[in-house]
Motif scaffolding. Sequence first.
Motif, mmCIF file in Angstrom:
data_model
loop_
_atom_site.group_PDB
_atom_site.id
_atom_site.type_symbol
_atom_site.label_atom_id
_atom_site.label_comp_id
_atom_site.label_asym_id
_atom_site.label_seq_id
_atom_site.Cartn_x
_atom_site.Cartn_y
_atom_site.Cartn_z
ATOM 1 N N THR A 138 7.413 6.079 3.517
ATOM 2 C CA THR A 138 7.464 4.575 3.364
ATOM 3 C C THR A 138 8.086 4.364 1.917
ATOM 4 O OG1 THR A 138 5.387 4.587 1.882
ATOM 5 C CG2 THR A 138 5.319 4.447 4.406
ATOM 6 N N LYS A 347 1.329 0.985 2.848
ATOM 7 C CA LYS A 347 0.427 1.278 4.181
ATOM 8 C C LYS A 347 1.346 1.500 5.324
ATOM 9 C CE LYS A 347 -3.342 -1.636 2.933
ATOM 10 N NZ LYS A 347 -2.669 -2.584 2.150
ATOM 11 N N GLN A 348 0.822 2.362 6.358
ATOM 12 C CA GLN A 348 1.801 2.856 7.412
ATOM 13 C C GLN A 348 1.316 2.356 8.699
ATOM 14 O OE1 GLN A 348 0.723 6.689 6.220
ATOM 15 N NE2 GLN A 348 0.930 5.478 4.379
ATOM 16 N N ARG A 349 2.214 1.804 9.668
ATOM 17 C CA ARG A 349 2.169 1.518 11.128
ATOM 18 C C ARG A 349 2.591 2.559 11.824
ATOM 19 N NH1 ARG A 349 1.097 -3.304 14.835
ATOM 20 N NH2 ARG A 349 0.444 -4.294 13.022
ATOM 21 N N PRO A 372 5.398 -6.521 10.925
ATOM 22 C CA PRO A 372 5.009 -5.657 9.545
ATOM 23 C C PRO A 372 4.560 -6.848 8.451
ATOM 24 C CG PRO A 372 7.154 -4.741 10.188
ATOM 25 C CD PRO A 372 6.925 -5.885 11.077
ATOM 26 N N GLU A 375 3.103 -3.687 5.215
ATOM 27 C CA GLU A 375 3.045 -2.156 5.767
ATOM 28 C C GLU A 375 4.441 -1.976 6.236
ATOM 29 O OE1 GLU A 375 0.587 -2.678 9.193
ATOM 30 O OE2 GLU A 375 1.932 -3.869 10.243
ATOM 31 N N LEU A 377 6.882 0.441 8.708
ATOM 32 C CA LEU A 377 6.790 1.264 10.275
ATOM 33 C C LEU A 377 7.402 2.596 9.847
ATOM 34 C CD1 LEU A 377 8.588 -1.618 12.277
ATOM 35 C CD2 LEU A 377 5.975 -1.216 12.192
#
Length: 385
Positions: A138, A347-349, A372, A375, A377
């Motif tokens: 990220t 933050k990650q999705r 998003p 966060e 992707l």
Amino acid sequence: MASPLPASVPATHPAVAIIAPRQPLQLTTLPTVPPSPSEALVHVTWTASSPLELHRADGGLLLGSNPPFLMASTIGGTILALGTPAAATNPRLRVGDTVFGYVSEASHREAAAQPYATVPLNKLGKLPPNLALPAAVTVPTNLVSALHTLTADLGLSLPWPVPANQRGGDAPILVWGAASSVGLYMLQVLRHWGYGHVLAVASGKHHAELAALGARACFDYRRPGGVVEEITGYVDGLEARAGGARLPFIVDCIGSRDGSLRPLSRIAGRGSKVAVMLPVINVRAGKDRMPEYEMDVSKVLPGGWKDGVELIGVRTHSYAKNEFFRDHLLPEIVPALLEQGVVQPNKQRIVEGSTLLERAQNALDLLRDQVPSGEKLVWRVADEN
Ligand SMILES: NC(=O)c1ccc[n+]([C@@H]2O[C@H](COP(=O)([O-])OP(=O)(O)OC[C@H]3O[C@@H](n4cnc5c(N)ncnc54)[C@H](OP(=O)(O)O)[C@@H]3O)[C@@H](O)[C@H]2O)c1
């Protein structure tokens, strides 16, 4: 001379490609390129999506002249081979190291949406021990963007190593879109280098997090009636600085003609430098809507800015014009900021899908649907480790 490929590595491999604007992504077959002395062959396991991929895939932006056009500028994986004799460009790296970095998706060798990429060593850093790869991917593109914008475009000083008595100063810096991926890194960089007067514009749900990242005041751009008066009220209460500017620095991390530039044109005053993440989005991509972009920020809202406002279009791809950044940013500075805990990854999705192509397409669809929020992707590239 290039090193031969390790025996376990196939001579060709699939890569995710944009065939034409607004067409489904496809796989193309590319040769696996043996690394030259200044390169590493990386088995790519993770990448992160960037809105630029949507701008390219839906709007045909910057597709260049080397079709097929590949996807993904953030790379994460394992070094399978180094060119011989190994160059001195990044002596920290060894075969077997887990690495992450910022590559050019315009290059068939480097682009990250393929299981084997051949990457210049100065574009890679070793994964710090406190981080997993899905979190690390990220970071590179947009942390580089933050460091590049603040130095090259706004002219702020970010010395490295950071001196013990470092203090950036009290000049107000407005970050519009502070909860975007770029914006979150911008705030963390400003905090670390001691810029103490940061104003953050984002949805109210992010304000507590942005205050914890050092924002002195937060403004909610989704507020009914808009946020311009609230911000100008705050800025009018500040002392004018040399040259008359009350708000000398503005970063527009969104670049939306109507969503960020128009309100900023009412906020910026004489002496304000406004750095805008390109492209400017005149019309946002939608399922049934062709996007429209502008790469020349001066052509957006002509006559709409006050005299003495300096508009700058940000192009992070040119960060390596700064030779110190070219050689140190990804090999040294980015990993160190993460290892020291100065910068927290977005933050990650995790985007699921049973194949590489499906994951890439699903990620693109989520970007188009503007899913998003605070966060990034991230998705697997190679199916196996
Ligand atoms: N030219 C360059 O060098 C460069 C480099 C990096 C990025 N970019 C561009 O910069 C843009 C942002 O990239 P990114 O990766 O940071 O995107 P991102 O994280 O996917 O952006 C999503 C965020 O945008 C915020 N947002 C959307 N519209 C907004 C508005 N009108 N005002 C304030 N915030 C708004 C939302 O914030 P809330 O959750 O608060 O609503 C959301 O969290 C993209 O267009 C990208 O292509 C350009």
